[in-house]
Every structure is written in C-alpha cells, then in structure tokens.
Design an enzyme around this catalytic site. Structure first.
Site, PDB file in Angstrom:
ATOM      1  CB  THR A 187       7.315  -4.262  13.594  1.00 30.89           C
ATOM      2  OG1 THR A 187       8.615  -4.817  13.422  1.00 30.89           O
ATOM      3  CG2 THR A 187       7.035  -3.293  12.455  1.00 30.89           C
ATOM      4  CE  LYS A 220      -1.988  -1.814  11.609  1.00 32.85           C
ATOM      5  NZ  LYS A 220      -0.952  -0.935  10.985  1.00 32.85           N
ATOM      6  CE1 TYR A 269      -4.761 -20.897   4.215  1.00 39.62           C
ATOM      7  CE2 TYR A 269      -5.336 -18.946   5.470  1.00 39.62           C
ATOM      8  CZ  TYR A 269      -4.390 -19.709   4.807  1.00 39.62           C
ATOM      9  OH  TYR A 269      -3.099 -19.280   4.743  1.00 39.62           O
ATOM     10  CG  ASP A 303     -10.364 -22.387   8.881  1.00 43.24           C
ATOM     11  OD1 ASP A 303      -9.829 -21.415   8.305  1.00 43.24           O
ATOM     12  OD2 ASP A 303     -11.557 -22.408   9.220  1.00 43.24           O
ATOM     13  CG  LEU A 363      14.288  -2.003   1.833  1.00 47.45           C
ATOM     14  CD1 LEU A 363      15.512  -1.923   0.918  1.00 47.45           C
ATOM     15  CD2 LEU A 363      13.023  -1.796   1.003  1.00 47.45           C
ATOM     16  CB  ILE A 414      -0.973   0.017   1.200  1.00 48.48           C
ATOM     17  CG1 ILE A 414      -1.776  -1.292   1.261  1.00 48.48           C
ATOM     18  CG2 ILE A 414      -1.927   1.206   1.105  1.00 48.48           C
ATOM     19  CD1 ILE A 414      -2.677  -1.424   2.487  1.00 48.48           C
ATOM     20  CB  THR A 419      -6.334  -3.438   9.853  1.00 48.09           C
ATOM     21  OG1 THR A 419      -7.152  -4.528   9.430  1.00 48.09           O
ATOM     22  CG2 THR A 419      -5.850  -3.739  11.272  1.00 48.09           C
ATOM     23  CG  ASP A 420     -11.408  -4.657   8.237  1.00 49.89           C
ATOM     24  OD1 ASP A 420     -10.286  -5.196   8.337  1.00 49.89           O
ATOM     25  OD2 ASP A 420     -12.236  -4.979   7.359  1.00 49.89           O
ATOM     26  CD  GLU A 421      -7.220  -8.864   9.762  1.00 50.23           C
ATOM     27  OE1 GLU A 421      -6.695  -9.499  10.689  1.00 50.23           O
ATOM     28  OE2 GLU A 421      -7.081  -9.162   8.566  1.00 50.23           O
ATOM     29  CE1 TYR A 469      -1.395  -6.443  10.560  1.00 47.81           C
ATOM     30  CE2 TYR A 469      -3.676  -7.205  10.400  1.00 47.81           C
ATOM     31  CZ  TYR A 469      -2.694  -6.287  10.086  1.00 47.81           C
ATOM     32  OH  TYR A 469      -3.011  -5.195   9.305  1.00 47.81           O
ATOM     33  CB  SER A 470      -6.212  -8.085  14.547  1.00 47.13           C
ATOM     34  OG  SER A 470      -6.444  -9.296  15.215  1.00 47.13           O
ATOM     35  CB  ALA A 499       6.475   0.782   8.603  1.00 40.63           C
ATOM     36  CB  ALA A 500       2.506  -2.846   9.927  1.00 42.41           C
TER      37      ALA A 500
END
Ligand code: NAD
Ligand code: DAU
Length: 339
Positions: free
Chosen positions: A98, A154, A207, A276, A35, A12, A123-125, A150-151, A80-81
């Site tokens: 991070t 965030k 999944y 899954d 990177l 993005i 994010t919506d997560e 992850y969520s 960045a993430a």
C-alpha cells in the site's frame, strides 16, 4: 478547485476533509478510500450529503480505479496508508504494497493527468530515533534511518515522491509530521486506546519502561499546516510539522498516560506494563521553524489543552468508538496484548 483526497475515511484524512469543507465551501472533494479496518465513513456524516463531496471506494494500488476517480482533479492530497507500527511488525507485506506500491500508482496517474500539485503526507518516523538524553530535533535535512516496516515503507514512498519530481517534473510538496491525536482516531494508537480503555474500566498498556517520547500534534493543527502548504508552500519543498510549542520540554508516554488518568478520574493502578515493541524508537522531536518562518504556521494551543479537548470528545462519542472497537479489532487486540 477539485481536490482528490486519498484515505479520507481515516483519522487525519477525515479531519482534513471536514476542516477543508468548512473553510473552502466552494471546492469539490473526491474522497478515494478502500475502507480498510481503519476507514470509517461515519467520520464524514456531517458532509456526506453535500453536493461538493463525493466518496469513491477504491484501492490506490489499482491504476484503473485511481485513474477514473482522479479525472479532472487539480490537487492530490495523499493520506492513504497502512499506518500502525505494531501491525507492520505482524504483517510487513501490506505496508510495502500500500505505502510504496500504492503511492507509485498515484504518482503515475497524477503525472498523466497533469495535476497542479501532489501533496504527500508523511511522518517523522522516517528519520529514525533520537537519544532520550539529547535535545536534538528532526528537521528537513535530517537523514533517513527508519526502523520499522511501517517507517521504512513511508520512507520508500517519500523517496518515490521526490524521484517523480526530479525525474518527471511532477509538482510535489511533502510534510513530515509527528504523532497526531484528536477526534476520530482509531483506538489502536496510544491516546485513543488509553482514553477508551479507561472509559471501559480497562487498563492502559504501557510498552517497556514507558519512557519513550513522542512529539504530539493536534490533528486540527496538522490540517491547518497542510492547508498553508497547499496555498503557499513552494513546489518541491518539504516541511516538518510538530506539535510541541517553543520552549516546551519532552513528554514521555508515562506522563501522557498519567495526564489521561487524571482527566478520566482514575489512579495509577490502571497502568499496566506490557512487553515492549521490537525496534521501538526512543524519542521523536520536531524542529518546525521552517514552516513557521516561511508559512506562518504554529500550533494553536499546547498539549494539555488539546488533550483535555480530546478526552472530552471521546467521552461524548462513546457510540462512535464502541462500534469501532467491536468486530475485527478484537482479534487484533488479543493478538497484540493477549487476553
Ligand atoms: P489511518 O490508518 O487512520 O487511515 C488510513 C486510511 O487509508 C483509511 O481510511 C484506509 O481505509 C485508507 N487506505 C488504506 N489502504 C488503502 C488503499 N490501498 N487504497 C485506498 N485507501 C486505503 O491513518 P491516519 O492516522 O489518518 O494517517 C494518514 C496519513 O498520515 C498516513 O499516510 C500516515 O502515514 C500519515 N501520518 C500519520 C500520523 C499519525 O499520527 N496518525 C503521523 C504522521 C503521518
Ligand atoms: O510519529 C508519527 C507516527 O505516529 C505516525 O507516522 C504513525 O502512523 C502513528 O501510528 C504514530 O506512530 P507511533 O508508533 O509513535 O504511535 P502509537 O500511538 O502506536 O504509539 C505511541 C507511543 O506509545 C509509542 O512509544 C508506543 C507507545 N505505546 C503504544 C501503544 C499502542 C504504548 O506504550 N502502549 C500501547 O498500547
């Protein structure tokens, strides 16, 4: 104006830099990126020679690197993430370091340097999951209930951003958006993975039962949403950004996969049901009426048109994704999907 972009070599971030430089040619861009496996300077070859564009290799977790590179920036746009849910299940620590630690370093630095705006891309997560049979959507007032490392990381970063606004007066804005797709997306995410696998005559891994629902947002529509927030969004506000046009129903993963099969010219024997994802969120859907009402944003086209454009882009850029799919990605792929 000088923009300090974190994670500008990722999917993005790179699309945003290309978009911004096309539409704001007098602005200066600092692309600050470590990177990691997901950062690829090839994504920016169109602008790399521009005197308005500067790349700095650096880590958002390191205050001294951030502080030197952010000097003189008017606006920070923070992409960045660590961004892939399946990797967060394999290695949560990187995500906390991070996404939470790195964001806190950036916030401190932005405060010291008195930037005019710190825009946080989220994010919506963070809102968790909606029931499959419901028509409810996430909006700016939905409580946080993240399920994956992850969520959760965030969510932690979103809370820190708002805490720096409330406690120290940092001028912030936040966007929480749904699943992006489009050019230059790392082929570990569903849509680019499905397209590139089919182009290599491999199957699409689906999944579980495949009946999971995501709200797909074309990356250029997302970039335009961030542009409008930077230009006219109110300091302190959050905007939810989703991709599905008004009146369009849910699209589940199986439907996405079948649309891609049709566009690539393959049949359903190219679907492979695999185990899954643990803690897999059933359904996401976004109510984006606030950003429409306040800033006049809406997605340009609907999912089918953008998907067709996206498949065409991957067909035309085999060199780009073949190079990306080599190397360390192969080790990840084997661990995630088996041989
Ligand atoms: P990406 O994984 O493609 O890119 C992430 C970029 O960040 C890479 O260039 C990487 O090198 C860089 N980076 C990672 N760690 C870093 C560090 N410590 N210091 C400096 N740079 C570092 O991610 P993306 O899909 O482009 O997502 C960008 C942002 O948007 C993320 O914050 C993500 O949470 C958010 N987001 C993504 C989506 C999506 O569907 N892709 C949806 C909603 C929100
Ligand atoms: O909702 C926004 C989020 O979208 C972003 O915050 C994340 O950074 C981004 O990675 C994305 O997360 P998802 O987990 O929703 O995206 P992913 O492409 O990994 O998966 C989309 C759906 O497809 C999800 O239901 C899992 C499923 N899936 C995914 C892969 C990689 C499969 O069925 N097979 C696969 O091989």
């Amino acid at each position: 104006m000088k923009l300090f972009i974190t994670g500008g070599a990722g999917f993005i971030g790179a699309n945003f830099i290309l978009y911004w430089m096309k539409n704001h040619p007098d602005d200066e861009i600092i692309n600050f990126d470590k990177l990691t496996y997901a950062g690829n300077l090839e994504n920016l070859h169109e602008v790399e020679r521009s005197p308005q564009y500067h790349f700095v290799k650096g880590d958002i977790r390191r205050p001294e690197e951030v502080s030197a590179a952010m000097d003189g920036a008017d606006i920070v746009v923070h992409f960045a993430a660590e961004s892939h849910v399946d990797r967060s299940i394999m290695n949560p620590a990187d995500f906390v370091e991070t996404n939470v630690g790195g964001t806190q370093v950036l916030l401190d630095c932005a405060l010291k340097q008195k930037v005019k705006r710190f825009h946080h891309v989220s994010t919506d997560e963070v809102f968790g999951a909606l029931a499959l049979e419901s028509t409810t959507k996430f909006n700016e007032d939905t409580p946080y209930y993240p399920h994956s490392p992850y969520s959760a990381s965030k969510a932690g970063s979103d809370h820190l951003v708002r805490a720096y606004a409330d406690t120290f007066g940092l001028p912030i804005t936040v966007t929480n958006c749904s699943n992006n797709f489009g050019p230059y997306q790392f082929p570990e995410k569903l849509i680019p993975l499905a397209i590139t696998n089919l182009l290599e005559d491999k199957k699409i891994p689906v999944y579980g039962d495949g009946l999971y629902v995501r709200d797909w947002l074309y990356v250029e529509d997302h970039c335009r949403a961030i542009e409008l927030v930077l230009q006219n969004g109110k300091i302190g506000e959050t905007y939810c950004v989703g991709g599905l046009k008004d009146g369009k129903g849910d699209i589940n993963n199986l439907e996405v996969a079948k649309k891609i099969l049709t566009l690539v010219g393959k049949d359903e024997s190219y679907l492979e049901y695999v185990k899954d994802r643990p803690g897999h969120d059933r359904r996401y859907a976004i109510d984006w009426s606030k950003i429409k009402r306040e800033l006049g944003w809406e997605p340009f086209y609907d999912f089918d048109e953008w998907l067709e454009k996206t498949v065409a882009w991957y067909k035309d850029h085999q060199d780009w994704w073949s190079a990306v799919k080599n190397g360390s990605y192969l080790a990840y792929y084997e661990k995630q999907y088996g041989k």
